[in-house]
Design a protein around this motif. Sequence first.
Motif, PDB file in Angstrom:
ATOM      1  N   ASP A  46       0.816  -1.211   0.000  1.00 41.98           N
ATOM      2  CA  ASP A  46       0.000   0.000   0.000  1.00 41.98           C
ATOM      3  C   ASP A  46       0.851   1.262   0.000  1.00 41.98           C
ATOM      4  OD1 ASP A  46      -2.153  -1.661   0.009  1.00 41.98           O
ATOM      5  OD2 ASP A  46      -2.995  -0.966   1.926  1.00 41.98           O
ATOM      6  N   GLY A  47       1.956   1.229   0.726  1.00 39.17           N
ATOM      7  CA  GLY A  47       2.813   2.410   0.774  1.00 39.17           C
ATOM      8  C   GLY A  47       3.339   2.805  -0.588  1.00 39.17           C
ATOM      9  N   GLU A  48       3.659   1.817  -1.421  1.00 41.34           N
ATOM     10  CA  GLU A  48       4.136   2.094  -2.782  1.00 41.34           C
ATOM     11  C   GLU A  48       3.012   2.657  -3.645  1.00 41.34           C
ATOM     12  OE1 GLU A  48       7.113   1.795  -4.146  1.00 41.34           O
ATOM     13  OE2 GLU A  48       8.195   0.078  -3.334  1.00 41.34           O
ATOM     14  N   LEU A  49       1.785   2.198  -3.405  1.00 43.65           N
ATOM     15  CA  LEU A  49       0.661   2.618  -4.239  1.00 43.65           C
ATOM     16  C   LEU A  49       0.217   4.044  -3.944  1.00 43.65           C
ATOM     17  CD1 LEU A  49      -1.514  -0.624  -4.234  1.00 43.65           C
ATOM     18  CD2 LEU A  49       0.006   0.198  -6.035  1.00 43.65           C
ATOM     19  N   VAL A  50       0.306   4.476  -2.700  1.00 41.90           N
ATOM     20  CA  VAL A  50      -0.172   5.816  -2.344  1.00 41.90           C
ATOM     21  C   VAL A  50       0.931   6.861  -2.443  1.00 41.90           C
ATOM     22  CG1 VAL A  50      -1.923   4.836  -0.816  1.00 41.90           C
ATOM     23  CG2 VAL A  50       0.271   5.533   0.133  1.00 41.90           C
ATOM     24  N   ALA A  51       2.188   6.424  -2.598  1.00 40.13           N
ATOM     25  CA  ALA A  51       3.302   7.361  -2.687  1.00 40.13           C
ATOM     26  C   ALA A  51       3.319   8.034  -4.055  1.00 40.13           C
ATOM     27  CB  ALA A  51       4.619   6.642  -2.450  1.00 40.13           C
ATOM     28  N   GLN A  52       3.875   9.238  -4.075  1.00 38.34           N
ATOM     29  CA  GLN A  52       4.107   9.902  -5.354  1.00 38.34           C
ATOM     30  C   GLN A  52       5.582   9.732  -5.687  1.00 38.34           C
ATOM     31  OE1 GLN A  52       3.379  14.203  -5.749  1.00 38.34           O
ATOM     32  NE2 GLN A  52       2.312  13.672  -7.634  1.00 38.34           N
ATOM     33  N   HIS A  53       5.872   8.846  -6.632  1.00 37.25           N
ATOM     34  CA  HIS A  53       7.249   8.497  -6.951  1.00 37.25           C
ATOM     35  C   HIS A  53       7.951   9.581  -7.749  1.00 37.25           C
ATOM     36  CE1 HIS A  53       6.717   4.506  -5.269  1.00 37.25           C
ATOM     37  NE2 HIS A  53       5.557   4.442  -5.895  1.00 37.25           N
ATOM     38  N   SER A  54       7.185  10.471  -8.346  1.00 32.95           N
ATOM     39  CA  SER A  54       7.732  11.618  -9.068  1.00 32.95           C
ATOM     40  C   SER A  54       6.627  12.649  -9.209  1.00 32.95           C
ATOM     41  CB  SER A  54       8.232  11.200 -10.454  1.00 32.95           C
ATOM     42  OG  SER A  54       8.456  12.339 -11.272  1.00 32.95           O
ATOM     43  N   PRO A  55       6.942  13.941  -9.104  1.00 34.10           N
ATOM     44  CA  PRO A  55       5.910  14.964  -9.329  1.00 34.10           C
ATOM     45  C   PRO A  55       5.373  14.954 -10.756  1.00 34.10           C
ATOM     46  CG  PRO A  55       8.087  15.972  -9.117  1.00 34.10           C
ATOM     47  CD  PRO A  55       8.237  14.543  -8.720  1.00 34.10           C
ATOM     48  N   LEU A  56       6.058  14.251 -11.651  1.00 34.01           N
ATOM     49  CA  LEU A  56       5.582  14.135 -13.023  1.00 34.01           C
ATOM     50  C   LEU A  56       4.426  13.147 -13.152  1.00 34.01           C
ATOM     51  CD1 LEU A  56       9.014  13.928 -14.875  1.00 34.01           C
ATOM     52  CD2 LEU A  56       7.447  15.871 -14.883  1.00 34.01           C
ATOM     53  N   MET A  57       4.231  12.323 -12.122  1.00 34.91           N
ATOM     54  CA  MET A  57       3.278  11.228 -12.227  1.00 34.91           C
ATOM     55  C   MET A  57       2.318  11.224 -11.046  1.00 34.91           C
ATOM     56  SD  MET A  57       4.710  10.164 -14.957  1.00 34.91           S
ATOM     57  CE  MET A  57       4.002   8.594 -15.435  1.00 34.91           C
ATOM     58  N   SER A  58       1.165  10.594 -11.253  1.00 33.04           N
ATOM     59  CA  SER A  58       0.186  10.416 -10.181  1.00 33.04           C
ATOM     60  C   SER A  58       0.597   9.249  -9.293  1.00 33.04           C
ATOM     61  CB  SER A  58      -1.196  10.109 -10.769  1.00 33.04           C
ATOM     62  OG  SER A  58      -1.564  11.030 -11.755  1.00 33.04           O
ATOM     63  N   PRO A  59       0.093   9.194  -8.054  1.00 32.62           N
ATOM     64  CA  PRO A  59       0.237   7.953  -7.298  1.00 32.62           C
ATOM     65  C   PRO A  59      -0.431   6.811  -8.058  1.00 32.62           C
ATOM     66  CG  PRO A  59      -0.545   9.753  -5.887  1.00 32.62           C
ATOM     67  CD  PRO A  59      -0.617  10.244  -7.304  1.00 32.62           C
ATOM     68  N   LEU A  60       0.134   5.630  -7.989  1.00 34.23           N
ATOM     69  CA  LEU A  60      -0.419   4.499  -8.727  1.00 34.23           C
ATOM     70  C   LEU A  60      -1.871   4.228  -8.364  1.00 34.23           C
ATOM     71  CD1 LEU A  60       2.681   2.134  -8.523  1.00 34.23           C
ATOM     72  CD2 LEU A  60       1.761   3.180 -10.599  1.00 34.23           C
ATOM     73  N   VAL A  61      -2.233   4.477  -7.110  1.00 30.39           N
ATOM     74  CA  VAL A  61      -3.607   4.213  -6.695  1.00 30.39           C
ATOM     75  C   VAL A  61      -4.587   5.185  -7.362  1.00 30.39           C
ATOM     76  CG1 VAL A  61      -3.643   5.701  -4.629  1.00 30.39           C
ATOM     77  CG2 VAL A  61      -5.014   3.597  -4.686  1.00 30.39           C
ATOM     78  N   TRP A  62      -4.126   6.391  -7.711  1.00 30.96           N
ATOM     79  CA  TRP A  62      -4.988   7.317  -8.446  1.00 30.96           C
ATOM     80  C   TRP A  62      -5.274   6.756  -9.833  1.00 30.96           C
ATOM     81  CZ3 TRP A  62      -5.270   9.909 -13.008  1.00 30.96           C
ATOM     82  CH2 TRP A  62      -6.242  10.917 -13.106  1.00 30.96           C
ATOM     83  N   ASP A  63      -4.227   6.288 -10.529  1.00 33.95           N
ATOM     84  CA  ASP A  63      -4.426   5.731 -11.868  1.00 33.95           C
ATOM     85  C   ASP A  63      -5.406   4.568 -11.837  1.00 33.95           C
ATOM     86  OD1 ASP A  63      -2.596   7.015 -13.974  1.00 33.95           O
ATOM     87  OD2 ASP A  63      -1.206   6.699 -12.325  1.00 33.95           O
ATOM     88  N   LEU A  64      -5.283   3.705 -10.840  1.00 35.94           N
ATOM     89  CA  LEU A  64      -6.166   2.544 -10.759  1.00 35.94           C
ATOM     90  C   LEU A  64      -7.623   2.975 -10.620  1.00 35.94           C
ATOM     91  CD1 LEU A  64      -6.543  -0.513 -10.602  1.00 35.94           C
ATOM     92  CD2 LEU A  64      -6.183  -0.335  -8.120  1.00 35.94           C
ATOM     93  N   ALA A  65      -7.916   3.864  -9.692  1.00 32.72           N
ATOM     94  CA  ALA A  65      -9.302   4.299  -9.499  1.00 32.72           C
ATOM     95  C   ALA A  65      -9.795   5.138 -10.682  1.00 32.72           C
ATOM     96  CB  ALA A  65      -9.424   5.083  -8.196  1.00 32.72           C
ATOM     97  N   HIS A  66      -8.912   5.913 -11.301  1.00 29.60           N
ATOM     98  CA  HIS A  66      -9.285   6.692 -12.481  1.00 29.60           C
ATOM     99  C   HIS A  66      -9.720   5.763 -13.614  1.00 29.60           C
ATOM    100  CE1 HIS A  66      -9.089   9.713 -15.691  1.00 29.60           C
ATOM    101  NE2 HIS A  66      -8.313   8.871 -16.349  1.00 29.60           N
TER     102      HIS A  66
END
Length: 455
Positions: A46-66
């Motif tokens: 979960d920590g990897e999914l909610v983290a923002q790995h780069s300001p260029l990209m969304s958190p992975l969990v945002w992409d999934l729900a989007h």
Amino acid sequence: MTASPNLQPSTGPAAPGESPEAMRERVAVLLGRSRERSTRLTALDDGELVAQHSPLMSPLVWDLAHIGSQEELWLVRDVGGREPLRPEIDGLYDAFQHTRASRVELPLLTPSEARTYVGEVRDKALDALHRSPLRGRPLEHEGFAFGMIVQHEQQHDETMLATHQLRAGGPVLDAPAPPRPATPADPGAEVLVPGGPFEMGTSAEPWALDNERPAHTVDVPAFVIDTYPVTNGRYLAFVEAGGYDDRRLWTDTGWAYRVAEDLTAPRFWSRDTDGTWWRRRFGVVEKLPHDEPVVHVSFHEARAFARWAGGRLPTEAEWEKAARFDPVTGRSRRFPWGDAEPGAEHANLGQRHLRPAPVGAYPAGASALGVHQLLGDVWEWCDSGWHPYPGFRMFPYPEYSEVFFGGDYAVLRGGSFGTDPAAIRATFRNWDHPVRRQIFSGFRLARDARPGAEL
């Protein structure tokens, strides 16, 4: 946790004239394959999914729900006529309301909630698929809405793959190496493309998006284009020749960008004190492979290399003619190799390999003119701005293409190793800001043909 995105491309985009029964079966397969890929890309703590790995990209969990939100809007509410599942979250997952950098601060669904939500949406979307006639109104005719959602999910899967490349730490993805060519390829080989008209774009492809339409005739003068994308080895020569320090090779905008960002090589490259070059790829640091297409370069870098090498970037029309034009029949093909949907022998697509393939690895995928690896491996920058075709008609919403026309964008064509076969064709058009390097972008060169020239 290790995800293994060794996904087999088995079905491409819908073909013209498919029956509703065949279309329904194809859509079900493609929806399942796209969700399998999304699941593997988010099979993380979960920590990897909610983290923002780069300001260029969304958190992975945002992409999934989007992904789920768009599927609900178009397939559940519109096509299916169902009541909204979670209307209160619509705004959270509207890409136009929130920048990627700000999404980490939103009250997003948790990973568990997001997985539950996308599962509930998928059940209702499959019911809509079962009930839809796949004929009649434009949104449902030939399964367009379903094809649009398949492509949308796969596009976000490629975006999530780019996020994986940007994350710190060790590898969490794995895949086999791509095939090697049977015989070594000449990275400097070129192909002469004859001058004359050809049909660009499409009016027949069922799932083509609005910016690919309509088909129209374009007269393209004769030109020469690289047989293969520019390789790491060719690009390294530019780096070591001082290309990043030679102001004469860069446009004013490109030079300002290079200086501001202190660019000295493609993103994810590094050099040891002994002069050995390395690259970081999905958490693995490895020696730079000289025979693979260069990746993670901006439009500005591609242009500077082209000037250094005595060439230029192809225009979008030139790229498409090299990919589609058959000089024997005079017609334009669906794919470089013909009209058959993409197979593993044709191109490096579908995240089957987590890297570009060495040049020459896909002879079965060559165009009628003999240009190789036009689909897959790396998105290719073209020296064209983002504009509509003559006769463009917005469909089904302006935020997909129309609102971006005329902006600060350059065109990319051909897809990458992270692009799914269902989300690419020789008419597909992509665009991005010229400074982008986190995407899987490379390029090939073109030049004007000399009168009477033969290769």
